[in-house]
Design a protein around this motif. Sequence first.
Motif, PDB file in Angstrom:
ATOM      1  N   HIS A  15       0.906  -0.973   0.025  1.00  0.00           N
ATOM      2  CA  HIS A  15      -0.061  -0.042  -0.030  1.00  0.00           C
ATOM      3  C   HIS A  15       0.878   1.367   0.059  1.00  0.00           C
ATOM      4  N   TYR A  17      -0.723   4.348   0.217  1.00  0.00           N
ATOM      5  CA  TYR A  17      -1.425   5.342   0.954  1.00  0.00           C
ATOM      6  C   TYR A  17      -1.986   4.943   2.423  1.00  0.00           C
ATOM      7  N   GLU A  18      -0.805   4.893   2.999  1.00  0.00           N
ATOM      8  CA  GLU A  18      -1.038   4.686   4.543  1.00  0.00           C
ATOM      9  C   GLU A  18      -0.546   5.938   5.322  1.00  0.00           C
ATOM     10  N   GLY A  19      -0.841   5.790   6.527  1.00  0.00           N
ATOM     11  CA  GLY A  19      -0.519   6.949   7.279  1.00  0.00           C
ATOM     12  C   GLY A  19      -1.398   8.309   7.083  1.00  0.00           C
ATOM     13  N   ARG A  20      -0.788   9.401   7.435  1.00  0.00           N
ATOM     14  CA  ARG A  20      -1.416  10.599   7.126  1.00  0.00           C
ATOM     15  C   ARG A  20      -1.196  11.022   5.584  1.00  0.00           C
ATOM     16  N   PRO A  25       2.652  10.013   0.154  1.00  0.00           N
ATOM     17  CA  PRO A  25       2.379   8.563  -0.348  1.00  0.00           C
ATOM     18  C   PRO A  25       3.815   7.669   0.294  1.00  0.00           C
ATOM     19  N   ARG A  26       3.615   6.589   0.638  1.00  0.00           N
ATOM     20  CA  ARG A  26       4.953   5.613   0.788  1.00  0.00           C
ATOM     21  C   ARG A  26       5.620   5.340  -0.556  1.00  0.00           C
ATOM     22  N   ARG A  48      -0.748  -6.419  -4.190  1.00  0.00           N
ATOM     23  CA  ARG A  48      -0.782  -6.224  -2.612  1.00  0.00           C
ATOM     24  C   ARG A  48      -2.236  -7.055  -2.156  1.00  0.00           C
ATOM     25  N   CYS A 124     -10.849   6.673  -0.688  1.00  0.00           N
ATOM     26  CA  CYS A 124     -10.499   7.058   0.769  1.00  0.00           C
ATOM     27  C   CYS A 124      -9.937   8.468   0.820  1.00  0.00           C
ATOM     28  N   TRP A 126      -7.262   9.924   0.945  1.00  0.00           N
ATOM     29  CA  TRP A 126      -6.038  10.089   0.283  1.00  0.00           C
ATOM     30  C   TRP A 126      -6.278  10.831  -0.995  1.00  0.00           C
TER      31      TRP A 126
END
Length: 186
Positions: A15, A17-20, A25-26, A48, A124, A126
Amino acid sequence: MVPLEIVGFVVSPAHAYEGRPSDGPRPVATEQPDAVEVRAGHGVVGDRYAGRAAHREAAVTVLAVEALEAVAAELGVPPFDPAAARRTILTRGLEVEALRGREFAIDSGDGPVLLGGGRPAAPCSWMDAVLAPGAHAALRGRAGVRCAALSSGTLRLGPATVTVTDGLGDPDPARAGLPHRRRLAV
């Protein structure tokens, strides 16, 4: 049989799009291949969601790029990069939202790949960060469909056809968004 075009694939082992959203993006290696391998009961090889029990009925996501184009126009912003929505299969000319609760086959020349349309692929928060402010709300109800991989095969970019194979959607509104499965009389 309805003609359509497969305009993109997004395959990612993790993923992004995790976190804030404010952190961005990661960094995740995301592929946009010319073809994908779909495995029954598994999903898109290398993605994923593939092979995860929690996503077995929703391992493949399908999105019509027309929905992204409409949202960009409504928000008065330039067109979005369709890959930023992170849906597995990006199409043009397919009424994706009508496939909820339907079994359908997409054939891009290597034989049909059967998918079971399930619940909406809800956007989401994001989307406000990676597409445009307001995109999250604007995409509700048109951000695609999560599908189960019901057969194996290869899908390629370019012209394709879709055939609804179940003959009818699930008329029970309580099951809206859940994969339709035929019930056999015994």
